[in-house]
Motif scaffolding. Structure first.
Motif, PDB file in Angstrom:
ATOM      1  N   THR A 141       0.834  -1.210   0.000  1.00 23.46           N
ATOM      2  CA  THR A 141       0.000   0.000   0.000  1.00 23.46           C
ATOM      3  C   THR A 141       0.866   1.256   0.000  1.00 23.46           C
ATOM      4  O   THR A 141       0.592   2.223  -0.722  1.00 23.46           O
ATOM      5  CB  THR A 141      -0.928  -0.001   1.220  1.00 23.46           C
ATOM      6  OG1 THR A 141      -1.778  -1.147   1.173  1.00 23.46           O
ATOM      7  CG2 THR A 141      -1.788   1.254   1.250  1.00 23.46           C
ATOM      8  N   THR A 142       1.933   1.246   0.809  1.00 27.18           N
ATOM      9  CA  THR A 142       2.827   2.401   0.864  1.00 27.18           C
ATOM     10  C   THR A 142       3.487   2.647  -0.484  1.00 27.18           C
ATOM     11  O   THR A 142       3.589   3.787  -0.948  1.00 27.18           O
ATOM     12  CB  THR A 142       3.912   2.186   1.932  1.00 27.18           C
ATOM     13  OG1 THR A 142       3.289   1.955   3.193  1.00 27.18           O
ATOM     14  CG2 THR A 142       4.833   3.398   2.038  1.00 27.18           C
TER      15      THR A 142
ATOM     16  N   GLU B  83       2.345   1.821  -3.452  1.00 27.32           N
ATOM     17  CA  GLU B  83       1.364   2.318  -4.414  1.00 27.32           C
ATOM     18  C   GLU B  83       0.995   3.770  -4.136  1.00 27.32           C
ATOM     19  O   GLU B  83       0.680   4.528  -5.051  1.00 27.32           O
ATOM     20  CB  GLU B  83       0.130   1.417  -4.384  1.00 27.32           C
ATOM     21  CG  GLU B  83       0.409   0.027  -4.965  1.00 27.32           C
ATOM     22  CD  GLU B  83      -0.757  -0.925  -4.820  1.00 27.32           C
ATOM     23  OE1 GLU B  83      -1.666  -0.619  -4.026  1.00 27.32           O
ATOM     24  OE2 GLU B  83      -0.749  -1.976  -5.495  1.00 27.32           O
ATOM     25  N   GLN B  84       1.053   4.176  -2.866  1.00 28.90           N
ATOM     26  CA  GLN B  84       0.783   5.575  -2.542  1.00 28.90           C
ATOM     27  C   GLN B  84       1.905   6.487  -3.030  1.00 28.90           C
ATOM     28  O   GLN B  84       1.671   7.669  -3.291  1.00 28.90           O
ATOM     29  CB  GLN B  84       0.613   5.732  -1.027  1.00 28.90           C
ATOM     30  CG  GLN B  84      -0.684   5.135  -0.489  1.00 28.90           C
ATOM     31  CD  GLN B  84      -0.751   5.166   1.032  1.00 28.90           C
ATOM     32  OE1 GLN B  84       0.257   5.381   1.713  1.00 28.90           O
ATOM     33  NE2 GLN B  84      -1.937   4.944   1.580  1.00 28.90           N
ATOM     34  N   GLN B  85       3.119   5.928  -3.140  1.00 25.77           N
ATOM     35  CA  GLN B  85       4.259   6.715  -3.589  1.00 25.77           C
ATOM     36  C   GLN B  85       4.527   6.522  -5.083  1.00 25.77           C
ATOM     37  O   GLN B  85       5.613   6.855  -5.563  1.00 25.77           O
ATOM     38  CB  GLN B  85       5.518   6.314  -2.794  1.00 25.77           C
ATOM     39  CG  GLN B  85       5.404   6.514  -1.298  1.00 25.77           C
ATOM     40  CD  GLN B  85       5.251   7.978  -0.927  1.00 25.77           C
ATOM     41  OE1 GLN B  85       5.575   8.850  -1.729  1.00 25.77           O
ATOM     42  NE2 GLN B  85       4.759   8.244   0.256  1.00 25.77           N
TER      43      GLN B  85
END
Length: 208
Positions: free
Chosen positions: A122-123, A125-127
Motif C-alpha cells: 500500500t505504501t 502504491e501511494q508513492q
C-alpha cells in the motif's frame, strides 16, 4: 567544457580571423593561384564585403552552437548529487527500523507476515511516480511495519525493473513474497504480494 564545444569555438575563431583579415590577401591565398593573371580576376569590392559579412555570420552561428553545447553539458545531473537525492528520498519515504528486544521478539504467523507485506504494498502504491532506492526503501518499510520481527531476503530476478523480497518470521518460516516493480529512472510503479517463496523467474503465481 566538453571537447565538442571547444571544437566549435576553435572553428568560430578561425572564421573570425578570416573575416577580419584582408579580403584581397585571403582571396589571393585561396583562389588566386587558379588564375594566370589573378589581379585581372579579382572580385569586386562589393563581393569582398559580402564575403566578410558571410564569415562574420558563420563565426557567430558556430560560436552560438558552442555555447549551446556547453549548456547541454552543464544540465547533465551529477551522479553523486543524484545518489544523494535518492538517499534523502529513501529516508523520507521509509518508516523507522526499530530492533525488538528479547522480550518483544515474536514469531509471526503467515497471516501476520502477509499483513506486513500488504502494508508495504500500500505504501509503495501511494508513492507511485516517486523516485526511490528500491532495496533500502522496501527493507526499511518491512522492518518498520513489523517492528523488526520479520526477516527479509532480497532476491535477484531475470525481469528488468522487478525486485522480489522474501519475507519470513524470525525462525525463517511462513514465507510470503513481496514483488516491487519500478519504471524509468527508478520510479515506483506497482507492488504485489503472494503466499509462499519467491521464484527468480517470471512465473510467479497469481498475487494480490
Amino acid at each position: 567544457m566538453n571537447g565538442l564545444a571547444l571544437t566549435f569555438f576553435a572553428f568560430a575563431g578561425l572564421l573570425l580571423v578570416l573575416a577580419l583579415a584582408s579580403r584581397r590577401s585571403v582571396w589571393h591565398g585561396t583562389h588566386g593561384w587558379m588564375y594566370r593573371n589573378p589581379e585581372a580576376n579579382e572580385p569586386s569590392d562589393a563581393a569582398f564585403g559580402f564575403m566578410r559579412g558571410l564569415y562574420l555570420l558563420l563565426a557567430f552561428l558556430v560560436a552560438m552552437a558552442g555555447v549551446w553545447m556547453m549548456s547541454i553539458d552543464d544540465d547533465k545531473p551529477d551522479p553523486v548529487d543524484r545518489e544523494r537525492e535518492l538517499s534523502q528520498l529513501s529516508t523520507r519515504f521509509a518508516p523507522p527500523t526499530p530492533s525488538p528486544g528479547p522480550d518483544k521478539a515474536r514469531t509471526y504467523s503467515r497471516s501476520e507476515i502477509r499483513a506486513v507485506a500488504m502494508q508495504v504494498k500500500t505504501t509503495i502504491e501511494q508513492q507511485r511516480g516517486s523516485p526511490f532506492v528500491i532495496g533500502p526503501d522496501v527493507i526499511r518499510m518491512v522492518h518498520g511495519a513489523s517492528q523488526g520481527n520479520v526477516r527479509i531476503n532480497r532476491l535477484r530476478t531475470k525481469e528488468p525493473g522487478t525486485d522480489k523480497f522474501e519475507l519470513t518470521n524470525i525462525k525463517k518460516k511462513n514465507p510470503v513474497c513481496l514483488i516491487a516493480k519500478s519504471g524509468a529512472s527508478w520510479y515506483f510503479e506497482e507492488a504485489s504480494v503472494r503466499n509462499g517463496r519467491c521464484s527468480t523467474g517470471s512465473g510467479d503465481a497469481k498475487s494480490d
